[in-house]
Write a protein that holds these residues in place. Structure first.
Motif, mmCIF file in Angstrom:
data_model
loop_
_atom_site.group_PDB
_atom_site.id
_atom_site.type_symbol
_atom_site.label_atom_id
_atom_site.label_comp_id
_atom_site.label_asym_id
_atom_site.label_seq_id
_atom_site.Cartn_x
_atom_site.Cartn_y
_atom_site.Cartn_z
ATOM 1 N N TYR A 122 -45.456 7.262 -13.460
ATOM 2 C CA TYR A 122 -44.868 6.042 -13.536
ATOM 3 C C TYR A 122 -43.528 5.795 -13.368
ATOM 4 O O TYR A 122 -43.158 4.592 -13.385
ATOM 5 C CB TYR A 122 -45.454 5.168 -14.653
ATOM 6 C CG TYR A 122 -47.224 5.457 -15.136
ATOM 7 C CD1 TYR A 122 -47.925 4.874 -13.923
ATOM 8 C CD2 TYR A 122 -47.428 6.179 -15.901
ATOM 9 C CE1 TYR A 122 -49.358 4.944 -14.005
ATOM 10 C CE2 TYR A 122 -48.885 6.121 -16.119
ATOM 11 C CZ TYR A 122 -49.911 5.524 -15.229
ATOM 12 O OH TYR A 122 -51.284 5.660 -15.304
ATOM 13 N N HIS A 123 -42.783 6.820 -13.044
ATOM 14 C CA HIS A 123 -41.208 6.558 -12.871
ATOM 15 C C HIS A 123 -41.056 6.158 -11.395
ATOM 16 O O HIS A 123 -40.101 5.729 -11.074
ATOM 17 C CB HIS A 123 -40.723 8.009 -13.374
ATOM 18 C CG HIS A 123 -40.724 8.471 -14.659
ATOM 19 N ND1 HIS A 123 -40.317 9.499 -15.221
ATOM 20 C CD2 HIS A 123 -41.385 7.616 -15.797
ATOM 21 C CE1 HIS A 123 -40.583 9.468 -16.620
ATOM 22 N NE2 HIS A 123 -41.190 8.362 -16.931
ATOM 23 N N THR A 124 -41.975 6.529 -10.654
ATOM 24 C CA THR A 124 -41.695 6.523 -9.092
ATOM 25 C C THR A 124 -42.734 5.710 -8.470
ATOM 26 O O THR A 124 -43.997 5.424 -9.051
ATOM 27 C CB THR A 124 -41.619 7.781 -8.407
ATOM 28 O OG1 THR A 124 -42.791 8.424 -8.802
ATOM 29 C CG2 THR A 124 -40.305 8.451 -8.947
ATOM 30 N N LYS A 126 -48.142 -13.120 3.934
ATOM 31 C CA LYS A 126 -47.000 -13.695 3.088
ATOM 32 C C LYS A 126 -46.609 -12.692 2.250
ATOM 33 O O LYS A 126 -45.690 -12.855 1.160
ATOM 34 C CB LYS A 126 -47.426 -14.884 2.589
ATOM 35 C CG LYS A 126 -47.742 -15.991 3.507
ATOM 36 C CD LYS A 126 -47.952 -17.316 2.820
ATOM 37 C CE LYS A 126 -48.475 -18.315 3.754
ATOM 38 N NZ LYS A 126 -48.810 -19.635 2.977
ATOM 39 N N SER A 127 -46.720 -11.203 2.545
ATOM 40 C CA SER A 127 -45.991 -10.267 1.585
ATOM 41 C C SER A 127 -45.376 -9.399 2.483
ATOM 42 O O SER A 127 -45.794 -9.026 3.594
ATOM 43 C CB SER A 127 -47.473 -9.760 0.764
ATOM 44 O OG SER A 127 -46.889 -8.683 0.012
ATOM 45 N N LYS A 128 -44.571 -8.574 1.862
ATOM 46 C CA LYS A 128 -43.658 -7.847 2.593
ATOM 47 C C LYS A 128 -44.080 -6.021 2.674
ATOM 48 O O LYS A 128 -43.868 -5.299 3.160
ATOM 49 C CB LYS A 128 -42.292 -7.623 2.374
ATOM 50 C CG LYS A 128 -41.600 -9.066 2.544
ATOM 51 C CD LYS A 128 -40.187 -9.119 2.180
ATOM 52 C CE LYS A 128 -39.564 -10.409 2.361
ATOM 53 N NZ LYS A 128 -38.248 -10.586 2.143
ATOM 54 N N PHE A 129 -45.139 -5.988 1.273
ATOM 55 C CA PHE A 129 -45.226 -4.414 1.041
ATOM 56 C C PHE A 129 -46.542 -4.199 0.099
ATOM 57 O O PHE A 129 -46.878 -5.179 -0.469
ATOM 58 C CB PHE A 129 -43.978 -3.741 0.476
ATOM 59 C CG PHE A 129 -43.407 -4.264 -0.785
ATOM 60 C CD1 PHE A 129 -43.995 -3.871 -1.996
ATOM 61 C CD2 PHE A 129 -42.468 -5.454 -0.810
ATOM 62 C CE1 PHE A 129 -43.553 -4.381 -3.282
ATOM 63 C CE2 PHE A 129 -42.057 -5.977 -2.115
ATOM 64 C CZ PHE A 129 -42.682 -5.535 -3.411
ATOM 65 N N ALA A 130 -46.872 -3.068 -0.079
ATOM 66 C CA ALA A 130 -47.785 -2.635 -0.708
ATOM 67 C C ALA A 130 -47.227 -1.365 -1.556
ATOM 68 O O ALA A 130 -46.277 -0.807 -1.274
ATOM 69 C CB ALA A 130 -49.204 -1.949 0.003
ATOM 70 N N PHE A 131 -47.980 -0.937 -2.585
ATOM 71 C CA PHE A 131 -47.336 0.361 -3.434
ATOM 72 C C PHE A 131 -48.464 0.897 -4.251
ATOM 73 O O PHE A 131 -49.333 0.579 -4.465
ATOM 74 C CB PHE A 131 -46.296 -0.111 -4.178
ATOM 75 C CG PHE A 131 -46.509 -0.765 -5.455
ATOM 76 C CD1 PHE A 131 -46.830 0.121 -6.758
ATOM 77 C CD2 PHE A 131 -46.826 -2.166 -5.721
ATOM 78 C CE1 PHE A 131 -47.123 -0.426 -7.904
ATOM 79 C CE2 PHE A 131 -47.351 -2.580 -6.871
ATOM 80 C CZ PHE A 131 -47.255 -1.720 -7.875
ATOM 81 N N VAL A 132 -48.266 2.197 -4.840
ATOM 82 C CA VAL A 132 -49.099 2.746 -5.435
ATOM 83 C C VAL A 132 -48.200 3.831 -6.368
ATOM 84 O O VAL A 132 -47.293 4.360 -5.839
ATOM 85 C CB VAL A 132 -50.217 3.579 -4.655
ATOM 86 C CG1 VAL A 132 -49.684 4.804 -3.650
ATOM 87 C CG2 VAL A 132 -51.221 4.138 -5.839
ATOM 88 N N SER A 133 -48.655 4.314 -7.586
ATOM 89 C CA SER A 133 -47.792 5.258 -8.317
ATOM 90 C C SER A 133 -48.457 6.511 -8.352
ATOM 91 O O SER A 133 -47.788 7.582 -8.445
ATOM 92 C CB SER A 133 -47.890 4.538 -9.815
ATOM 93 O OG SER A 133 -47.086 3.428 -9.924
ATOM 94 N N ALA A 134 -49.856 6.351 -8.567
ATOM 95 C CA ALA A 134 -50.464 7.893 -8.590
ATOM 96 C C ALA A 134 -52.006 7.647 -8.086
ATOM 97 O O ALA A 134 -52.416 6.474 -8.143
ATOM 98 C CB ALA A 134 -50.344 8.526 -10.010
ATOM 99 N N ILE A 135 -52.551 8.841 -7.510
ATOM 100 C CA ILE A 135 -53.702 8.697 -6.930
ATOM 101 C C ILE A 135 -54.562 10.055 -7.615
ATOM 102 O O ILE A 135 -54.086 11.029 -7.660
ATOM 103 C CB ILE A 135 -54.018 8.478 -5.605
ATOM 104 C CG1 ILE A 135 -53.450 7.510 -4.836
ATOM 105 C CG2 ILE A 135 -55.241 8.752 -4.958
ATOM 106 C CD1 ILE A 135 -53.130 7.330 -3.385
#
Length: 470
Positions: free
Chosen positions: A83-85, A170-179
């Motif tokens: 969860y640090h990145t 209206k959003s600029k990005f998506a993200f994920v921490s781990a899979i």
């Protein structure tokens, strides 16, 4: 002294043998992908290695035209390194995993909305698709405090698993921490389950589930470190509604797993060695029930899995009780002894399918039956799991199928691309008109309207007519 050393040697051998047997019997999934998203290095969490998805890694599984990694500005104490990145996507992106073991898989998506000098992940909004299934829409990464883990049980019959992240409108990005993508044990999902809304039997084969609640009854939190499938079981205090007539019980003996019942993969020891129960202390049977309420979303079906293990009775054949789900009598005079082939402390579970009504609540209740006995345990429950079943559109979140979600974003992005192109075309047409007008002024050619009776005229004839009028 020799006898002491002999005994110590035998003890160490016995310990080694037991540990070896336990390890050999532990669950070892065929497909076991653990990804540390956005990190340059691997990370170890609960004795499991999450592999970096950086471009330098041979295990990246990542395909994206516009992505970058992000590091947390301020880290919470004790927060696991995954969860640090985060991996951040500015365009549709996907992870692709090979499937070696077709069947049910556990998919866990980890999110942590931290803030950094470069970007605040709380500003995200995106969709997530998994092999044509809509997992999330207009998602913003969960709560503002601490990580969020969303877990699915999905049937994969293809050779690939594709997890696609799409920035929303209206959003600029998506993200994920781990899979995590892990093969599930074959006994984790049964073929059928009884519906509590009628007499029909629901087919669970190849269904898709989202885990909404996983609760241990009467006991403390169970962490992934203490679960063979690396699950988290929360205490039931927030959902328990019966403040009177219940007792907690803890069991220090051995949980006796047996074939046909629950395995350690279905539920760990730490779930089955605690429970809430109703107990008769005298000749009268308490006129109370134990009830739990779980908020859900209307319009979906839910798989309700109830875990039982009689760790409180002093003898076999003394415990009988009723089980209710949303007011429906699911099991009457349930006898754990008969289910477990007359063995105490032997776990089992029952699966029930319920349609969520307008109340937005799944209610689970256990209580005494007509066969309950005085001076005995009259009801018990050890654990509850509630899983949302994907709707007929193949979605856990809304009524749009994956095809519609995919079409929305490219169309809007195409509009953004077409606007400059249209402006360029208009500019070129304007320049062409200006040049044409200048040429007309230079030539100063007089012209007259052609006679109406002339239907066709060749370029040569037209030139001759113009020259004759000059």
């Amino acid at each position: 002294m020799e006898t002491l050393f002999t005994r110590l040697g035998f003890s160490f051998f016995l310990l080694y043998f037991l540990v070896s047997c336990d390890l050999s019997l532990s669950f070892s999934p065929v497909d076991n992908y653990l990804v540390n998203c956005g990190a340059l290095l691997d990370a170890t969490v609960d004795n499991r290695r999450f592999v970096s998805d950086s471009s330098d890694s041979s295990h990246s599984h990542l395909s994206s035209p516009q992505l970058f990694s992000l590091c947390a500005g301020t880290l919470l104490p004790g927060l696991p390194p995954i969860y640090h990145t985060a991996r951040v996507f500015k365009a549709p992106s996907k992870y692709v995993f090979d499937v070696k073991d077709p069947g049910t898989h556990m998919l866990r998506l980890h999110f942590h909305r931290f803030s950094s000098p470069q970007l605040n992940l709380a500003d995200s909004k995106f969709h997530v698709l998994v092999n044509g299934l809509v997992a999330l829409t207009n998602f913003s990464g969960g709560g503002s405090v601490g990580p969020k883990v969303i877990e699915y049980l999905l049937w994969f019959n293809s050779e690939k698993v594709e997890i696609t992240f799409l920035p929303a409108e209206k959003s600029k990005f998506a993200f994920v921490s781990a899979i995590e993508v892990i093969s599930a044990p074959k006994d984790l999902i049964l073929e059928t389950a009884q519906s509590v809304n009628g007499d029909k039997v629901e087919n669970l084969n190849k269904q898709a589930f989202e885990v909404m609640y996983r609760v241990t009854i009467g006991g403390p939190k169970v962490t992934p470190f203490n679960d063979s499938l690396w699950r988290t079981w929360l205490p039931d205090d927030d959902y328990f509604k019966s403040k009177e007539g219940s007792n907690r019980v803890y069991f220090s003996g051995r949980i006796k797993y047996q074939e046909g019942g629950a395995s350690r993969e279905v539920g760990p020891d730490n779930v089955y060695n605690s429970a809430r129960l109703i107990e008769s202390k005298n000749a009268s049977i308490p006129n109370v029930n134990l009830s739990w309420e779980f908020p859900v979303i209307e319009g979906y079906q839910y798989l309700v899995r109830l875990h039982f293990c009689d760790i409180a009775s002093i003898s076999l054949g003394l415990l009988f009780f009723n089980v209710y789900v949303n007011g429906h009598l699911a099991y009457k005079d349930l006898d754990p002894s008969a289910v477990t082939n007359y063995l105490l402390a032997s776990p089992f579970f029952v699966d029930l399918v319920v349609d969520a009504d307008h109340s937005g609540i799944v209610n689970v209740t256990v209580g005494p039956s007509n066969k309950s006995m005085a001076y005995a345990v009259d009801a018990i429950l050890n654990g509850v799991e509630i899983m949302k079943i994907s709707n007929w559109m193949g979605s856990f979140d809304g009524t749009l199928p994956a095809e519609s979600v995919l079409k929305c974003l490219p169309r809007k992005r195409r509009v953004g691309f077409l606007l400059p192109l249209i402006a360029l075309v208009c500019l070129l047409l304007s320049l062409s008109a200006i040049i044409r007008r200048r040429n007309e002024k230079v030539e100063s050619v007089l012209w007259s309207k052609l006679p109406m009776e002339v239907h066709e005229i060749s370029p040569k004839q037209g030139k001759q007519q113009l020259s004759s009028k000059v």
